[in-house]
Write a protein that holds these residues in place. Structure first.
Motif, PDB file in Angstrom:
ATOM      1  N   UNK A  42       0.879  -1.340  -0.155  1.00  0.00           N
ATOM      2  CA  UNK A  42      -0.092  -0.084   0.032  1.00  0.00           C
ATOM      3  C   UNK A  42       0.861   1.412   0.004  1.00  0.00           C
ATOM      4  N   UNK A  43       2.093   1.092   0.456  1.00  0.00           N
ATOM      5  CA  UNK A  43       2.821   2.414   0.609  1.00  0.00           C
ATOM      6  C   UNK A  43       3.261   2.801  -0.564  1.00  0.00           C
ATOM      7  N   UNK A  44       3.337   2.223  -1.710  1.00  0.00           N
ATOM      8  CA  UNK A  44       3.424   2.906  -2.824  1.00  0.00           C
ATOM      9  C   UNK A  44       1.929   3.013  -3.743  1.00  0.00           C
ATOM     10  N   UNK A  45       1.355   1.905  -4.082  1.00  0.00           N
ATOM     11  CA  UNK A  45       0.119   1.948  -4.676  1.00  0.00           C
ATOM     12  C   UNK A  45      -0.862   3.096  -4.362  1.00  0.00           C
ATOM     13  N   UNK A  46      -0.851   3.330  -2.927  1.00  0.00           N
ATOM     14  CA  UNK A  46      -1.917   4.448  -2.658  1.00  0.00           C
ATOM     15  C   UNK A  46      -1.437   5.883  -3.187  1.00  0.00           C
ATOM     16  N   UNK A  47      -0.373   5.967  -3.549  1.00  0.00           N
ATOM     17  CA  UNK A  47       0.017   7.315  -3.931  1.00  0.00           C
ATOM     18  C   UNK A  47       0.405   7.503  -5.438  1.00  0.00           C
ATOM     19  N   UNK A  48      -0.022   6.255  -6.046  1.00  0.00           N
ATOM     20  CA  UNK A  48       0.050   6.012  -7.663  1.00  0.00           C
ATOM     21  C   UNK A  48      -0.954   7.041  -8.468  1.00  0.00           C
ATOM     22  N   UNK A  49      -2.003   6.840  -7.889  1.00  0.00           N
ATOM     23  CA  UNK A  49      -3.033   7.764  -8.667  1.00  0.00           C
ATOM     24  C   UNK A  49      -2.958   9.087  -8.736  1.00  0.00           C
ATOM     25  N   UNK A  50      -2.361   9.701  -7.588  1.00  0.00           N
ATOM     26  CA  UNK A  50      -1.989  11.073  -7.303  1.00  0.00           C
ATOM     27  C   UNK A  50      -0.753  11.360  -8.292  1.00  0.00           C
ATOM     28  N   UNK A  51       0.127  10.477  -8.220  1.00  0.00           N
ATOM     29  CA  UNK A  51       1.370  10.652  -9.353  1.00  0.00           C
ATOM     30  C   UNK A  51       1.051  10.525 -11.065  1.00  0.00           C
ATOM     31  N   UNK A  52      -0.267   9.750 -11.112  1.00  0.00           N
ATOM     32  CA  UNK A  52      -0.599   9.559 -12.468  1.00  0.00           C
ATOM     33  C   UNK A  52      -1.542  10.740 -12.929  1.00  0.00           C
ATOM     34  N   UNK A  53      -2.013  11.438 -11.930  1.00  0.00           N
ATOM     35  CA  UNK A  53      -2.908  12.663 -12.258  1.00  0.00           C
ATOM     36  C   UNK A  53      -1.973  13.641 -12.492  1.00  0.00           C
ATOM     37  N   UNK A  54      -1.019  13.649 -12.446  1.00  0.00           N
ATOM     38  CA  UNK A  54       0.106  14.823 -13.111  1.00  0.00           C
ATOM     39  C   UNK A  54       0.517  14.497 -14.432  1.00  0.00           C
ATOM     40  N   UNK A  55       0.346  13.194 -14.835  1.00  0.00           N
ATOM     41  CA  UNK A  55       0.835  12.763 -16.332  1.00  0.00           C
ATOM     42  C   UNK A  55      -0.495  13.134 -17.184  1.00  0.00           C
TER      43      UNK A  55
END
Length: 297
Positions: free
Chosen positions: A1-14
């Motif tokens: 979860x430590x990485x996956x939970x932040x992935x959507x936030x990072x992808x919303x930058x792309x």
């Protein structure tokens, strides 16, 4: 979860970074659809990630921690407490923004419906006496087109046909739903505001292409757009065909070239961004459920 939970936030930058390129290189009909779908998926995933980060605070609750330690288990800190609190506050902001966006959308639809009140059921075109040049589609069953007398007076008969073809395209392809979906996605995730703007531009380009196809003359459609822009500039207000100073030259230039291709590979890549955000949120959900189950069991 430590990485996956932040992935959507990072992808919303792309997604905002690639949306202008997609808007320029891909056919407007396809680009508008895929960007709207990707924005909706990304907004849902980022909102759910905030929910997960907030829910992770359960693992920090004193009774849960105490019980776990009594059983000889060391609680695992899924996310820092400060991040969980920040996510909780962000959720409140998201809820307020979405609520305002929904209220604004409902108010707009009520205002549009009032403009069509009293008209016969089979009336498509509503002409309003006004010295402000405007024209827009009114979604509904049936859909209507409202045009002011100033706009009709500014256009030649052939240009009026292009105007009506443009507005009919908005109704036929339910562009209002795409714009609304993109607006709600941007309300839920402010990082997606550029995508909302791109979708709003693309539905106008889509209607331009439909009008050009209907009359069989791209150059005449471009001239109509230019005349509408000049008329709106004199009136100092919003104009027919949804013109703005920043959009007019791009739309006219696009009509003076060949229609952009349907680049399915680019469209698939955009959809993959939205799908990846959703999958990351799903993986994070599984991780959190497992973690909380272990703490509470």
């Amino acid at each position: 979860m430590r990485f996956d939970v932040y992935s959507p936030l990072l992808l919303s930058l792309l997604l905002p970074a690639v949306s202008p390129l997609i808007g320029r290189r891909v056919a407007p009909a396809l680009a508008a659809r895929v960007l709207t779908c990707a924005a909706a998926l990304t907004a849902a995933a980022t909102t759910w990630s905030l929910v997960l980060l907030t829910t992770a605070l359960v693992g920090e609750a004193p009774p849960v921690v105490a019980e776990a330690r009594q059983d000889g288990r060391q609680p695992v800190d899924p996310v820092p407490e400060v991040i969980g609190i920040a996510a909780c506050l962000a959720l409140v902001v998201v809820a307020c923004r979405v609520h305002r966006a929904v209220r604004a959308e409902r108010a707009t639809r009520r205002a549009l419906r009032r403009l069509a009140e009293g008209q016969p059921a089979d009336t498509e075109l509503i002409v309003a006496a006004s010295d402000v040049a405007r024209a827009f589609a009114i979604p509904g069953r049936p859909g209507r087109i409202l045009v002011t007398s100033a706009m009709l007076g500014a256009l030649r008969p052939a240009e009026r046909r292009i105007l009506l073809a443009h507005e009919r395209a908005h109704l036929a392809h339910r562009h209002g739903l795409l714009v609304t979906a993109a607006a709600l996605a941007a309300a839920a995730n402010p990082l997606l505001v550029p995508v909302r703007r791109t979708v709003a531009f693309l539905v106008e380009r889509w209607a331009d292409e439909q009008a050009a196809t209907a009359v069989g003359d791209r150059a005449a459609t471009a001239r109509t757009l230019a005349r509408a822009a000049l008329t709106a500039g004199r009136a100092r207000t919003a104009c027919a065909l949804n013109f703005t100073d920043r959009a007019v030259t791009r739309r006219i230039a696009a009509l003076q070239t060949a229609p952009p291709p349907r680049l399915w590979s680019a469209a698939a890549a955009v959809l993959a961004l939205g799908a990846l955000a959703a999958l990351s949120a799903a993986d994070a959900t599984d991780d959190l459920v497992g973690l909380l189950t272990g703490l509470l069991s």
